[in-house]
Design a protein around this motif. Structure first.
Motif, PDB file in Angstrom:
ATOM      1  N   LEU B  58    -165.824 -30.503  22.926  1.00  0.00           N
ATOM      2  CA  LEU B  58    -165.167 -31.342  21.921  1.00  0.00           C
ATOM      3  C   LEU B  58    -165.638 -31.005  20.516  1.00  0.00           C
ATOM      4  O   LEU B  58    -164.956 -31.276  19.542  1.00  0.00           O
ATOM      5  CB  LEU B  58    -165.433 -32.820  22.217  1.00  0.00           C
ATOM      6  N   VAL B  82    -166.339 -36.175  31.144  1.00  0.00           N
ATOM      7  CA  VAL B  82    -167.225 -36.915  30.255  1.00  0.00           C
ATOM      8  C   VAL B  82    -167.095 -38.413  30.518  1.00  0.00           C
ATOM      9  O   VAL B  82    -165.994 -38.935  30.632  1.00  0.00           O
ATOM     10  CB  VAL B  82    -166.860 -36.649  28.776  1.00  0.00           C
ATOM     11  N   PHE B  84    -167.742 -41.427  28.397  1.00  0.00           N
ATOM     12  CA  PHE B  84    -168.007 -41.627  26.976  1.00  0.00           C
ATOM     13  C   PHE B  84    -168.892 -42.832  26.738  1.00  0.00           C
ATOM     14  O   PHE B  84    -168.944 -43.764  27.541  1.00  0.00           O
ATOM     15  CB  PHE B  84    -166.692 -41.775  26.211  1.00  0.00           C
ATOM     16  N   ASN B  86    -168.571 -45.236  24.790  1.00  0.00           N
ATOM     17  CA  ASN B  86    -167.863 -46.529  24.743  1.00  0.00           C
ATOM     18  C   ASN B  86    -166.646 -46.498  25.657  1.00  0.00           C
ATOM     19  O   ASN B  86    -165.522 -46.569  25.204  1.00  0.00           O
ATOM     20  CB  ASN B  86    -167.440 -46.832  23.319  1.00  0.00           C
ATOM     21  N   SER B  88    -163.924 -45.702  26.497  1.00  0.00           N
ATOM     22  CA  SER B  88    -162.718 -44.952  26.137  1.00  0.00           C
ATOM     23  C   SER B  88    -161.629 -45.004  27.196  1.00  0.00           C
ATOM     24  O   SER B  88    -161.085 -43.973  27.590  1.00  0.00           O
ATOM     25  CB  SER B  88    -163.055 -43.485  25.861  1.00  0.00           C
ATOM     26  N   LEU B  89    -161.291 -46.196  27.634  1.00  0.00           N
ATOM     27  CA  LEU B  89    -160.135 -46.343  28.519  1.00  0.00           C
ATOM     28  C   LEU B  89    -158.905 -46.591  27.657  1.00  0.00           C
ATOM     29  O   LEU B  89    -159.011 -47.141  26.567  1.00  0.00           O
ATOM     30  CB  LEU B  89    -160.336 -47.529  29.469  1.00  0.00           C
ATOM     31  N   MET B  90    -157.746 -46.160  28.164  1.00  0.00           N
ATOM     32  CA  MET B  90    -156.512 -46.427  27.422  1.00  0.00           C
ATOM     33  C   MET B  90    -156.207 -47.920  27.542  1.00  0.00           C
ATOM     34  O   MET B  90    -155.993 -48.421  28.655  1.00  0.00           O
ATOM     35  CB  MET B  90    -155.338 -45.646  28.015  1.00  0.00           C
ATOM     36  N   PRO B  91    -156.166 -48.649  26.437  1.00  0.00           N
ATOM     37  CA  PRO B  91    -156.022 -50.097  26.533  1.00  0.00           C
ATOM     38  C   PRO B  91    -154.673 -50.547  27.098  1.00  0.00           C
ATOM     39  O   PRO B  91    -154.541 -51.676  27.533  1.00  0.00           O
ATOM     40  CB  PRO B  91    -156.194 -50.587  25.096  1.00  0.00           C
ATOM     41  N   TRP B  92    -153.685 -49.657  27.068  1.00  0.00           N
ATOM     42  CA  TRP B  92    -152.353 -50.075  27.562  1.00  0.00           C
ATOM     43  C   TRP B  92    -152.170 -49.742  29.031  1.00  0.00           C
ATOM     44  O   TRP B  92    -151.149 -50.073  29.615  1.00  0.00           O
ATOM     45  CB  TRP B  92    -151.253 -49.398  26.746  1.00  0.00           C
ATOM     46  N   LEU B  93    -153.135 -49.072  29.641  1.00  0.00           N
ATOM     47  CA  LEU B  93    -153.029 -48.773  31.063  1.00  0.00           C
ATOM     48  C   LEU B  93    -153.934 -49.705  31.845  1.00  0.00           C
ATOM     49  O   LEU B  93    -154.984 -50.120  31.351  1.00  0.00           O
ATOM     50  CB  LEU B  93    -153.443 -47.323  31.337  1.00  0.00           C
ATOM     51  N   ALA B 102    -156.125 -39.412  35.099  1.00  0.00           N
ATOM     52  CA  ALA B 102    -157.018 -38.273  35.289  1.00  0.00           C
ATOM     53  C   ALA B 102    -156.736 -37.559  36.609  1.00  0.00           C
ATOM     54  O   ALA B 102    -156.637 -36.331  36.661  1.00  0.00           O
ATOM     55  CB  ALA B 102    -158.472 -38.740  35.235  1.00  0.00           C
ATOM     56  N   ARG B 136    -156.018 -54.947  32.644  1.00  0.00           N
ATOM     57  CA  ARG B 136    -156.104 -54.042  31.500  1.00  0.00           C
ATOM     58  C   ARG B 136    -157.544 -54.039  30.987  1.00  0.00           C
ATOM     59  O   ARG B 136    -158.260 -55.033  31.171  1.00  0.00           O
ATOM     60  CB  ARG B 136    -155.198 -54.531  30.364  1.00  0.00           C
ATOM     61  N   ARG B 152    -163.436 -42.815  36.636  1.00  0.00           N
ATOM     62  CA  ARG B 152    -162.472 -41.820  36.158  1.00  0.00           C
ATOM     63  C   ARG B 152    -163.102 -40.432  36.114  1.00  0.00           C
ATOM     64  O   ARG B 152    -162.491 -39.444  36.537  1.00  0.00           O
ATOM     65  CB  ARG B 152    -161.975 -42.220  34.767  1.00  0.00           C
TER      66      ARG B 152
END
Ligand SMILES: Nc1ncnc2c1ncn2[C@@H]1O[C@H](COP(=O)(O)OP(=O)(O)OP(=O)(O)O)[C@@H](O)[C@H]1O
Ligand SMILES: [Mg+2]
Lengths: 331, 308
Positions: B58, B82, B84, B86, B88-93, B102, B136, B152
């Protein structure tokens, strides 16, 4: 979006209900009474003020219409509409009967049915305006969202088009209209046009004026996707399209919708002005015709149109809000 | 050691800032075997995440580079998953969809739809998140979200697993549970792990080697400590293993005596490992151990010399 799974249906449904009857269902009864009471008081005070103030304003067409006159005229307009419809139905039946007779005598005869030639009523004009505004708005959305995504994704492209956006954004519909009219009459030539020229002119003017908020909001939303989520996308090696579909778009949906709502509001305002100026059918033309007409009822009829315009604008925004609540993940 | 699996050579990382370049890392050298579990430890802001991001692809090192199995790392990829800092999940999924995104990407061609579904559920159950598939990220706690982030990453079957404080937001019990699962998974798959942590006990329990970083700017590898405790490791029996205590003290001594912040000598209370989460009751808490055993430092050095 596919993210609304089965389990989300119930909350979504209640959202809809709550939005529809926004002020009504509240847990606290006294509270809900107050919630309903204050808007009603506001409206009544306004009507009272209007009623008292209107007669004081004298015009060449008589006193400014008060609420009573306006209510009466709206009834009148509705009556005219029903009468017109009835006559149109009669007109069609008459033709059908005549055609039957002709066909009975000569089965090979060519028969046609002409549509009723009467002038469009107030309600016809409302429907025309709604059609035009939706067409213009949809066209604006189809241009603004994809373009906004490209601008948001590409810093160089964004830098290149930003000055253009800033310059064209504040242009009033009145300035666009003559240009659009001339260009449309020059380029939109066909013997059997699918749409009226006036419709195309108003629609394009609406599009030109209303696409900016959506364009800007989309590009800002796309550029502001959480960098951590972009990193996730990179680690997963999502293809460009998957990246746009699964990460960029959902993430910017709230911003895009805010833009869309502003755009629709602008589209509606612009349309009325364009119709007045271009004499293209719709509510704007209704207002203009009444103004030119100058009868004693004209002012009341224009006032009916003003209220209708406001109410329809409000409804359009509410509908957008409902769609937003259904689509956006953060609602 | 034969040819290393993962190799960082002479890495320098300078960030462009408005006030000129900021050199975060300088001369970082690291060779990691296949299947090795390496912990990165160091004070906040020293550049641990930066090292991890370079391995992930990255970030591009401004000098030197990272080689994995003979190939220069220049882009990110799912074989270097990785977790992360924090989540880092997609908030809309939903939880399920986040892992699915993934799994879909990595196993689209090799697994059937049903197999993928089983694999997603397996990984979510592994982190005890099977009960919240349709929630969510906004509806679950930070610790739960972090667990989904771990699921994930694990679901991608990476050859190198990069974890940035993966257990930081978890309660003691879940943390212990996940540490145990991670040890098992790592043994089974023989995957290489680089984990950033602030928790000394966690580092000693899980790692084959602890890499201690000096304070930034221009941070580099200060000391390396090989943990030669037998595997499988058990947190309860290890607690009073004399070697275990010695390793802890070596790390604490590095952090609080050699690399303590100026003016903070003897008051190292603001670091998370002071929470002393999974220690047995008779174990002195990390904070006090520093002062109780100043000799840890010399021992650490001996240790390093032995392993050099
Ligand atoms: N994009 C960037 N631009 C400028 N400086 C940066 C950037 N990323 C990190 N830094 C700086 O590099 C240094 C190392 O940052 P890094 O995030 O790697 O620290 P860390 O060891 O992970 O800290 P923590 O334990 O708090 O997560 C910090 O001083 C930080 O300010
Ligand atoms: Mg970090």
């Amino acid at each position: 979006m596919t993210t609304l799974s089965q389990t989300d249906q119930t909350p979504a449904a209640t959202h809809w209900l709550r939005a529809l009857t926004e002020k009504l269902p509240r847990p606290n009864l006294a509270d809900s009474g107050r919630q309903l009471l204050l808007p009603i008081i506001g409206i009544l005070l306004f009507l009272g003020f209007w009623h008292l103030a209107a007669p004081q304003v004298q015009t060449s067409l008589g006193a400014f219409p008060g609420p009573g006159a306006v209510l009466e005229q709206s009834g009148q307009l509705w009556q005219e509409h029903s009468d017109q419809r009835e006559r149109a139905a009669q007109f069609i039946t008459m033709q059908e009967q005549r055609n039957e007779r002709i066909l009975a005598e000569n089965p090979d005869a060519e028969v046609r049915i002409r549509s009723y030639p009467g002038a469009p009523t107030f309600l016809d004009q409302v429907v025309t305006s709604l059609g035009t505004v939706l067409a213009g708005f949809v066209l604006a959305t189809l241009i603004a969202v994809p373009l906004g995504i490209v601008i948001g994704l590409n810093r160089h492209f964004s830098a290149a088009v930003n000055p253009l956006i800033q310059i064209f954004k504040p242009v009033s519909p009145l300035a666009w209209l003559p240009l659009v009219t001339m260009v449309v009459s020059a380029t939109y030539v066909s013997d059997d046009p699918m749409f009226e020229k006036s419709f195309v002119t108003s629609m394009i003017t609406v599009t030109l004026c209303s696409l900016w908020p959506t364009l800007i909001n989309t590009s800002v939303g796309v550029a502001a996707v959480n960098p951590d989520l972009l990193n996730v996308s990179k680690v997963l090696r999502l293809s460009f399209w998957t990246h746009v579909r699964k990460v960029v778009l959902p993430s910017s949906v709230p911003m895009i919708f805010t833009g869309l709502r502003v755009s629709l509001g602008i589209a509606w305002m612009v349309l009325i002005a364009a119709e007045m100026l271009a004499q293209s059918p719709g509510l704007g033309k209704f207002v203009w015709d009444e103004f030119q007409n100058g009868s004693s009822q004209s002012l009341s009829r224009i006032m009916v149109a003003v209220l209708a315009i406001g109410f329809i604008g409000f409804l359009l925004d509410r509908i957008m809000l409902l769609i937003q609540k259904k689509v956006a993940w953060n609602e | 050691m034969s040819k290393p699996h993962l190799e960082l050579t002479n890495v320098q990382m300078a960030f462009d800032t408005p006030t000129g370049p900021f050199v975060a890392l300088e001369n970082v050298d690291l060779k990691i075997r296949k299947g090795e579990f390496v912990s990165l430890i160091g004070h906040s802001g020293c550049g641990k995440s930066t090292v991890l991001n370079i391995v992930a692809g990255l970030l591009q090192a401004t000098r030197g580079g990272c080689v994995l199995d003979g190939h220069e790392v220049d882009t990110p990829g799912p074989e270097r998953a990785v977790v992360f800092q924090n989540h880092s999940l997609m908030p809309w999924l939903t939880v399920y969809e986040n892992v699915e995104l993934a799994v879909q990407q990595v196993f689209r061609k090799t697994m059937s739809k049903a197999e993928r579904r089983d694999w997603i559920l397996h990984n979510l159950n592994l982190v005890n998140m099977g009960h919240a598939l349709d929630k969510r990220p906004g509806e679950i706690s930070g610790g739960m979200a972090q667990r989904v982030g771990i699921a994930r990453a694990l679901a991608m079957k990476p050859s190198v697993l990069l974890m940035d404080e993966p257990f930081g937001a978890l309660d003691a019990l879940t943390r212990a549970h996940l540490q145990d699962s991670l040890m098992e998974i790592q043994q089974d798959l023989n995957s290489t792990v680089i984990m950033i942590t602030h928790d000394v006990d966690e580092a000693v329990l899980l790692s084959d080697r602890i890499v201690m970083m000096t304070n930034g700017p221009a941070a580099t590898v200060g000391e390396e400590l090989y943990i030669e405790l037998p595997r499988p490791r058990n947190r309860v029996t290890l607690a009073d293993h004399p070697e275990y205590v010695r390793y802890r003290q070596a790390v604490l001594s590095f952090l609080y005596e050699k690399q303590s912040f100026p003016g903070k000598q003897g008051a190292p209370a603001d670091e998370p490992e002071a929470e002393s989460i999974d220690e047995s009751p008779d174990q002195p808490s990390s904070t006090f151990a520093v002062h109780a055993a100043p000799s840890g430092r010399t021992r650490a050095q001996t240790e390093l010399e032995e392993n050099a």
